[in-house]
Design an enzyme around this catalytic site. Structure first.
Site, short mmCIF file in Angstrom:
data_model
loop_
_atom_site.label_atom_id
_atom_site.label_comp_id
_atom_site.label_asym_id
_atom_site.label_seq_id
_atom_site.Cartn_x
_atom_site.Cartn_y
_atom_site.Cartn_z
CD GLU A 1 -3.01 -0.66 0.00
OE1 GLU A 1 -3.10 0.40 -0.45
OE2 GLU A 1 -3.98 -1.57 -0.43
CG ASP B 1 -6.54 5.63 -0.90
OD1 ASP B 1 -7.85 5.86 -0.30
OD2 ASP B 1 -6.42 4.95 -1.72
#
Ligand SMILES: *[C@@H]1O[C@H](CO)[C@@H](O)[C@H](O)[C@H]1NC(C)=O
Length: 149
Positions: free
Chosen positions: A51, A72
């Site tokens: 990620e 994000d």
């Protein structure tokens, strides 16, 4: 001048960092992620790698029709549409009840607290595409290999 010194100290204290793999493993274990919702520590470290590459200040925008629809944040790339509030995402749910910017420093208590909420409410780690595509069902022992835990 004094103010400048204080300000720069504050900046250093809350600054971003790139975690080392085993350092991150130990930190996540300390915040109770090892085995949380049935996921071993290696799953969490693997997810963070795919990620954010262990970068606590990682920010990525999700685009639609050339517009930012959500963003994000941090080492777990926590999304502003559902989990945190960045004061610019429309119809934001803020389920973790935190400012997204709180998820960008090297203190991971709040990131881990929110990750626990996400894995519970999403019924698993499939909420993270990086985990689903790269860690799920794979041999992920290397993410904690050699770490003194
Ligand atoms: C970490 O993420 C920030 C924000 O996206 C970026 O500016 C920085 O270059 C990244 N650090 C590394 C080492 O990739």
């Amino acid at each position: 001048m004094k103010i400048l010194v204080v300000l720069s100290l504050l900046l250093v204290a809350t600054s971003a960092k790139i975690f080392e793999r085993c350092e991150l493993a130990r930190t996540l274990k300390g915040f109770g992620l090892d085995g949380y919702h049935g996921y071993s520590l290696a799953n969490w470290v693997c997810m963070a790698f795919f990620e954010s590459s262990y970068n606590t200040s990682a920010i990525n925008h999700n685009m639609k029709d050339k517009k930012i629809v959500s963003t994000d944040y941090g080492i777990f790339q926590i999304n502003s549409k559902w989990w945190c509030n960045d004061r610019k995402t429309t119809h934001c749910h803020n389920i973790c009840g935190t400012r997204c910017t709180n998820l960008l420093n090297d203190y991971l208590n709040d990131d881990c607290r929110c990750a626990k909420i996400i894995v519970t409410k999403s019924r698993g780690m499939k909420a993270w595409v990086g985990w689903k595509n790269n860690c799920k069902g794979k041999n992920i022992n290397r993410f904690v290999h050699g770490c003194q835990l």
